[in-house]
Structure formats: C-alpha cells, structure tokens
Design an enzyme around this catalytic site. Sequence first.
Site, mmCIF file in Angstrom:
data_model
loop_
_atom_site.group_PDB
_atom_site.id
_atom_site.type_symbol
_atom_site.label_atom_id
_atom_site.label_comp_id
_atom_site.label_asym_id
_atom_site.label_seq_id
_atom_site.Cartn_x
_atom_site.Cartn_y
_atom_site.Cartn_z
ATOM 1 C CB CYS A 1 -0.913 0.000 1.224
ATOM 2 S SG CYS A 1 -2.020 1.431 1.295
ATOM 3 C CB CYS B 1 -1.703 4.299 7.938
ATOM 4 S SG CYS B 1 -2.890 4.834 6.681
ATOM 5 C CB CYS C 1 -0.813 0.326 8.072
ATOM 6 S SG CYS C 1 -1.420 -0.968 6.960
ATOM 7 C CB CYS D 1 -15.058 -8.472 6.400
ATOM 8 S SG CYS D 1 -16.460 -8.259 7.527
ATOM 9 C CB CYS E 1 -18.220 -6.406 5.284
ATOM 10 S SG CYS E 1 -17.366 -4.927 5.895
ATOM 11 C CB CYS F 1 -18.068 -1.457 8.858
ATOM 12 S SG CYS F 1 -16.974 -2.162 10.102
ATOM 13 N NE ARG G 1 -17.114 -6.400 13.631
ATOM 14 C CZ ARG G 1 -17.497 -5.842 12.487
ATOM 15 N NH1 ARG G 1 -16.683 -4.997 11.862
ATOM 16 N NH2 ARG G 1 -18.663 -6.130 11.965
#
Length: 328
Positions: free
Chosen positions: A51, A55, A58, A95, A126, A186, A262
């Site tokens: 990616c 972040c 991450c 998901c 999801c 979500c 969650r």
Amino acid sequence: MRFDWTVDEIQELFEMPFNDLMFLAQQVHRGNFDANEVQLSTLLSIKTGGCPEDCKYCPQSSRYNTDVESELLMKKAQVIEAAKAAKEKGASRFCIGAAWREPKGRAFDLVCDMISEIKEMDMEACATLGMLTPDQAHKLKGAGLDYYNHNLDSDPEYYKEVISTRTYDERLDTLKNVRAEGMSICCGGIVGMGESRRHRAGLVAQLARMSPHPESVPINMLVKVEGTPVAEDEQFADTLDNFEFIRTIAVSRITMPASHVRLSAGREEMSEEMQSLCFLAGANSIFYGEKLLTTGNQEASNDQKLFEKLGLRPMENPTPSSRRMANA
C-alpha cells in the site's frame, strides 16, 4: 437517538465513575439488543501489502520494513472457499480487505464478482478497499455489498499525527458515497496511538454525529508491529490502560445505541476477563477466526469456550432489522 453529541458531553461520559458508566452502557445495550448475542464476522485479506499510504500503524504500507510481503489479488475460488469455511464455523458476515489507496480497473471488477458469489451463500458481505468514487460505490451496491468499512482512525485533530497521505475529508467523502447508495457503514477507529482522552472523545463524537450512526463501529486496540513507526517512535511508546479501552467501548455504546460495537484488532492480547467487561460495556460483535488482515486474533476455539462461560451465543440475524431500536 441523538446525532448532536458534543466532545465535552462525551468526555463527561468518559469521566464517570466506572461502575456508573458500565451500568448506563448496559441499560442502553439491553434497550436495543439481546444482551447475550454477539455478531460474528470473519475477515480475509484478499490483497496484502504494497500500500502506498503512510499510516504509521499499518504493516502493509510499502514505506516500512515489516515482515508483510506484498501479494497479488487472491483468486476468486480461494476467496469463496474461505467464505464457505467461515460460514461453517458460525460467521454470519464475511469481510474482504485489499491494501489499496483506492480500487482500480480489472481488479475492482474481480472483487465485485467475489461479492456477488458471497451473497449467493446467504451471508452478509463487507469490504474495505480504500477510497471510493460515487461510481465505484454504485457498482459495489449492484454486486450486493451490505457493508463498507472505512475507518476514521482518530479525531480530526490527532489524525495528522498518524497519516499524511489521505485527508480526513477524503475519508468522510468515501463514507458519503457509500451512504448515497444505501449501503451500511462499518466505521470506527484505533485507540492507544498516543492520543489523549480528549482525542478519543473527539473520535466518538465524529462517529456519533453521523446520521444515521454507522451500523458497525469497530474499536481497535493498537497492535504495534515491528517496523512501523508506532512500534519505534517515542510518541507511541505508552500502552493504553485496559480500563480506558473498556470505557471507550461503553461510551460508544451509549452514544450509538443501535450500532454493533465490535471488538476488533488487539483482542488476541486481551484476557477473558477484559473481553467479558467489554461485552458488559456493550460490545456485541467480534472478528471470528485466527487472523485479521495481517495480525493475529483469538482462536475460534477460545472464543467458543468464552461464550460458553458467559452464556453468549452467535447472533443469527445480525441485520439492522433485528435491533430492538427501543431508543429510536
């Protein structure tokens, strides 16, 4: 049901005596849900690593030296097989996640095909694929997608300490595009990244002022992966107190009464006692299975044992229509 929460009001909830906060959260929870049901979701990374975002938490970022290897998009047959296995183990929602800034081209079309087949299995679908244009949101809706995950991560003020390659407004724009297509959201955040209690209150305020509230609100405890800035920079050295995490669950339940709250990342390190307090505080959804996108999770057998001890059972009909909505 309120959509006008202020940060000051939410901080006051955080500062309540713990027993009073838990009692209030449990009252709200029982007014909207069966207190002994938990919605089970399974998460699969269908495209891992590489990616371009920065972040700081991450391990899938191409900017950091972690053990996560960049992989190509999984074959559809592999994804469907994983969805079948998840359903057999009791998951009601499947998901899929891809480490993209945004989906593009043929890969996006393949993901839409995956979603259509998951829906044919009578499961909720999801996806978390990064930023979406209005047209992409429309195509996902056409494929049958039920939920789109796109977390805010933090409040607007602290966000700049964690991410610079995607703005807060860009995250909100993606959520607006998803809502415009009538899909459920979500959306939650990560706590334990060096933020203050005021910042945590600000994150909850952002979520609780959405109208409608996000249908699912994942509250993630930071998992520090070697090679990422959160594992190496002094700014992120402090570990969040367990009771502060439980307070975040309770405040989320109180301010978003009909949302599924969650327990997400970080649950692998939580004791049975801590998880039990989270359920008491109003958490009623978990990721079920031994792995999240790239980090570990509680083993399914451990979850089953804890459910037996607490008298909890999987939620059979987790769709919004199953909510009591007593406070609506």
